[in-house]
Design an enzyme around this catalytic site. Structure first.
Site, short mmCIF file in Angstrom:
data_model
loop_
_atom_site.label_atom_id
_atom_site.label_comp_id
_atom_site.label_asym_id
_atom_site.label_seq_id
_atom_site.Cartn_x
_atom_site.Cartn_y
_atom_site.Cartn_z
N HIS A 96 0.78 -1.24 0.00
CA HIS A 96 0.00 0.00 0.00
C HIS A 96 0.82 1.29 0.00
CE1 HIS A 96 -2.86 -3.05 1.26
NE2 HIS A 96 -3.86 -2.22 1.16
N GLU B 38 -13.04 -9.45 0.44
CA GLU B 38 -13.85 -8.22 0.27
C GLU B 38 -14.10 -8.02 -1.22
OE1 GLU B 38 -11.03 -5.46 2.17
OE2 GLU B 38 -12.19 -5.65 4.01
N CYS C 172 -16.63 1.64 1.29
CA CYS C 172 -15.62 2.20 0.38
C CYS C 172 -15.83 1.74 -1.06
CB CYS C 172 -14.22 1.75 0.82
SG CYS C 172 -13.59 2.64 2.25
N CYS D 117 -10.91 2.38 6.97
CA CYS D 117 -10.90 3.03 5.66
C CYS D 117 -12.21 3.74 5.36
CB CYS D 117 -10.60 2.02 4.57
SG CYS D 117 -11.62 0.54 4.62
N CYS D 118 -13.33 3.15 5.84
CA CYS D 118 -14.62 3.64 5.39
C CYS D 118 -15.04 5.01 5.95
CB CYS D 118 -15.71 2.60 5.65
SG CYS D 118 -15.45 1.06 4.76
#
Lengths: 655, 655
Positions: B141, B323, B341, B419-420
């Protein structure tokens, strides 16, 4: 065996006194004898090309010092061999077979050679971790493997009178008794995977030694008590797992039904096979030790299973996570586990409850599991098996959805964890056991399977010839072979699936309603040679509905005829089976199809099918059009024997 | 930016030119500004009691040498802070707020301090594994975090004109450009988690430097080529995973859409967020580099998503395993993932497709995701969030079935992987961006949200005041604020959910059918100040049906009104919601409920409910009786704001 009082209970009829000869079952039994047993022997000897290796015989050979090598397979691999040996023993009880007997004798010699001086026998620990034996009952299946080999030993002893394996396992049982138990200085433990409880009851009966019954009772009583053995053991082994050799989390006690003392348990939880093996052992111990409270616990748990946690196919264990029961009314059809072994264990449990109290509802469940999940687990060729028995299969989902990888659309040749195929073999070779039982002065019939039998009822010999085309047809004829001196009850099970039964004795109609007792029609009389009882069970096609609390099955129905649950397959009905719905005027009828799958009765009818008229739009404001289509359903146990594809048991119903 | 030809495309209207003022949205925007942004800032600073810690600010403080400590949180933790900063920047574009600006300036100072001499910026690697930077693009990432910070930098620059963060990220982009790229001596890699592609296009536009566009194009072009970068990288790092520090299996390339060159991809696969971020980046690169073939690939994948892999709520990603997208028509409601997301990313993708070609179908999906999944992800209190957005919830299953543990019946305060929530914040603070776009001489309206706007269309200033109670009501009024010199097109989106629309210009009916183009009613004229356009979208309650290939939804329907999908909750309708079925004469009607959930429109109607009359029998031969019951449905986005319980979107339909 006189030192403990027992509860009043029935007894089975020895397998050797039963000869099965029925159009339906003879084929299955022949397949088991001619194909399954030899095939599995090859598998256990690692001689099946392209199949997962077993290592089961190999491990004993290495342990016996007959060859060099390492332990292979699961740490409970010995049990596969034990189950096969038990199956072979049952075969020998009904069908003498010198060649098979010789093979088994050779295997028993091998097992004896592998046994240690102190009686210990477990090839995993002998070959890999002798210093760790009895240090991890939670994970390591030592008592489980011992239990299976004890069952095999008793079966072989009863088949042949040869007691070599029985003595081997007596030495192992004595070793266990010296090592584990309530007395100071012994390990106060009990198995992570139950099985030895019911095996010890068999040992006690075969050896006529109550000590083994006491051991079984100890394992039942100690379970789930505080301070918790599994926690203490986990700390003692520095929390290391035998499986991963890494740190493990605190034992999950629900997983193996050790979360509370067994008498306090009311709901089936955890790993389904462990659960039902234990419940069967609890019923055994309850009956043979006169423990009414323990039998009450069995009844409560039984009720929970059959009224809230059992599939229509007699499958149990809703989740592949832990191969486990989940919670009331959680019966997903497509992510189901319903392990073959779990339904076999349910049969063991049902049978023991039936011996404890002859209620037809136990036999109903036994029959449901047998004719559906258990039979479905084997292919028609006797060489492919299901471990998981789904009620809805969408092959692309099994392939692409990790949550459904365990749901195989095609039976496999063998498994890395191959508990199910030999378990199936031992159940079907001992099928005769489940047909009749004797309770005091009454002979009970449970499963309707043609053939001959002999039993002693109230001190008198009774011999019957049964003829039937069951389960394809509901007419059963029982013919008395010998005069009885005194009156004897004949209790005919009226299956729960049957709404109307008729009984004729020598052509004269019996008032069925008038003689019903716990689901059996009991006819008591002095029987004469040639007396003929005809039982006619009405067997129409039925649409079965689930309790609406089973949300997977709301607004759906399943087809059943007699004990057989039916299903739809893609090969007969096209793809996207859930887009078909039964109509109220489904015009359900049967068709005898001698050409199909060895000769079966199919169900045919009319369904509505959602037509996809707007191929490209995912969401629309107009309902899909429906078209009328005819459909064909086959017995569930035969699914997956043709072109692989979708399968569906619970169909939407338009009502 | 002149060195590459572009495809013809529209442009958004700068957020600062939009002022939202609508009964529905003002409350949401106020909540975001007054509660969500401050709350998230507290969360990022680890000051929310009993919430999962973030460590996001902490990590930068340690990296900047301002305090001692270790890296905390996920290896992509920097991105949470970046998304929050971006959200704050959008807020500042429309609502100057010196206090917030000061906080952000302080944060940017901190970020600058944390940056290394060579431009590198990633606190995980700086604090934990500096020698391993750029060695594991597949898992780590670095480019993802960089991308998010670039987006934040551009947004803050556009908000305030301050370029400190923009320069920080320019140095990071240049560092990346020196390190990775097609040229010999550079690493020929690309990100495991896409995001930087679309961020680099923003950088290119903000800095007016085509080099960054080339970088984005390189990442798109290199992806999935053979020999495979991820395999080579995996071997080079001795197959060690940065997550487990143990041996890992060969990279699964479908998981991050690197299984083939992107231009050859036709089906959405793998991790849903990565997928849609990449598709958005592909559309950006296609438009800005004049790559019609790449845009074709975007169209194909778009069609696959929206016609085969999207929930009615605009959720995507059917499985929690990875996911991820699964396969066509696999849309389970109860094991769904539908990450917040992912729907935000779908909006990014939709918006870029809409700029590439103004077709209302893109805006339909954008609106569907926004009003349903995205809004549902936040509680009415602005302090609790969903990561997963299910369409069917049975709380006991979420608790007890490991296959449903991810489906939470209650929103959470924060997440270990958070993250969301900040993604939601940046989407909603930039909501103005998605209302209008300009394509040559035409102003397009996409979302109907009241307020004011200004844009330049065909070289002329256009200013409009929009008034509407949308989505509760389908009437929209647009009032022209300034005379135009030449004719200008006004393209009004007629939503896909609307079967009949009426348009009046200054009270005169327009022939809507006659002016429809790609889902927009286009009215071209010289506009005068005060011209009033009234758009009336019929908004009845609709029962929506899924393509019958979606087997989870066969024989079911969902309630929708306007863009809002509705659901049933246990608090209104009792438990076991799937036992309710819509009738053909469901008598669906709406009721305005100012008292409920801040003031909403509910749907009421009549349903059949399966009555459980035989509590104890699991399987029966008679269908359950049905009773008529009235039900209340609320907008899906508001579920879970009252007593926790069951929730259901797709209801059985008796038709």
């Amino acid at each position: 065996m006189k030192s403990l009082k027992t509860l009043q209970h029935g007894e089975g009829v020895p397998i050797r006194n039963i000869r099965i000869g029925s159009p339906f079952w003879s084929k299955v039994i022949d397949l088991i004898h001619q194909t399954v047993l030899p095939y599995q022997w090859e598998a256990l000897n690692d001689r099946i090309p392209d199949a997962a290796p077993s290592f089961a015989v190999h491990n004993f050979e290495v342990a016996a010092g007959l060859k060099e090598g390492e332990f292979g397979g699961m740490l409970f691999q010995d049990s596969d061999l034990a189950k096969w040996l038990e199956a072979a023993a049952y075969r020998l009880q009904t069908h003498p077979d010198p060649e098979l007997e010789q093979t088994v004798d050779g295997l028993i010699d091998l097992i004896e050679k592998a046994q240690m001086e102190d009686g210990y026998l477990n090839t995993y620990f002998q070959l890999k971790a002798l210093d760790r034996r009895w240090t991890n009952l939670f994970e390591c299946h030592e008592l489980y493997c011992a239990g299976h080999m004890m069952e095999a030993a008793v079966a072989y002893y009863e088949a042949t009178g040869k007691d070599k394996l029985l003595k081997v396992m007596q030495r192992m049982a004595d070793h266990i008794d010296r090592t584990i138990g309530p007395e100071p200085g012994k390990l106060q433990g009990y198995p992570g995977h139950q099985e030895i409880e019911l095996a010890l009851v068999k040992m006690a009966r075969a050896l006529k030694d109550v000590r083994y019954l006491h051991m079984a009772k100890y394992f039942i009583d100690a379970r789930g008590q505080e301070p918790h053995f599994f926690d203490a053991e986990w700390e003692k082994r520095d929390r290391i797992s035998e499986w991963s050799h890494q740190l493990s989390s605190r034992p999950n006690k629900e997983y193996n039904q050790a979360h509370m003392p067994v008498r306090e348990q009311t709901v089936a939880v955890g790993h389904a096979v462990r659960a039902v093996y234990m419940y069967a052992g609890m019923a055994d111990v309850a009956v043979h030790t006169g423990d009414a409270g323990l039998l009450d616990a069995c009844r409560r748990i039984w009720d929970n299973i059959v009224s809230k946690q059992m599939y229509i196919t007699g499958g149990i264990g809703s989740s592949h996570h832990g191969e486990a029961f989940t919670f009331d009314y959680d019966l997903p059809n497509d992510t189901v586990y319903a392990e073959t072994c779990a339904s076999i264990g349910l049969i063991f449990f049902a049978w023991r409850m039936l011996l404890a109290e002859p209620k037809a509802s136990y036999a109903d469940v036994l029959e449901r599991a047998l004719y559906n999940t258990v039979l479905a687990s084997m292919a028609l060729d006797g060489r492919h098996f299901f471990y998981v028995n789904p009620l809805e299969v969408w092959p692309v989902a099994s392939e692409k959805d990790p949550g459904k990888h365990h749901v195989r659309p095609v039976r496999q040749k063998w498994f890395g964890c191959a508990c199910c195929p030999p378990n199936l073999a031992r159940l079907l070779t001992s099928l005769g056991e489940y047909l009749y039982s004797v309770h005091e002065n009454t002979l009970y019939t449970h499963l309707y399977i043609g053939g001959e039998m002999e039993a002693v009822v109230g001190g008198q010999r009774v011999s019957i010839v049964q003829e039937t085309n069951y389960p394809w047809d509901g007419e059963i004829q029982l013919k008395i072979q010998e005069q009885t001196k005194r009156a004897i009850g004949l209790a005919l099970r009226i299956p729960g699936w049957c709404r109307k039964a008729e009984i004729l004795v020598n052509g004269k109609t019996v008032d069925v309603d008038g003689c019903m007792k716990n689901g059996y029609a009991v006819i008591e009389r002095i029987w004469s040679k040639g007396d003929t009882i005809v039982l006619r069970l009405q067997m129409p096609v039925e649409v079965v509905y689930a309790n609406p609390s089973v949300r997977e099955n709301v607004w759906k129905g399943a087809l059943q005829r007699g004990p057989l649950v039916y299903c739809l397959e893609e090969v007969d009905n096209g793809s996207n089976l859930p887009a078909m719905a039964l109509c109220e005027d489904a015009a359900l009828k049967i068709d005898v199809r001698p050409d199909l799958l060895g000769g079966i009765v199919v169900i045919e009818g009319i369904a509505s099918r959602l037509a996809d008229t707007e191929q490209e739009r995912l969401y629309r404001f107009t309902p899909p059009e429906t078209v009328e289509v005819s459909f064909t359903a086959i017995p569930y146990f035969l699914w997956g024997n043709r072109t692989p594809g979708e399968m569906l048991v619970w169909l939407p119903v338009r009502y």
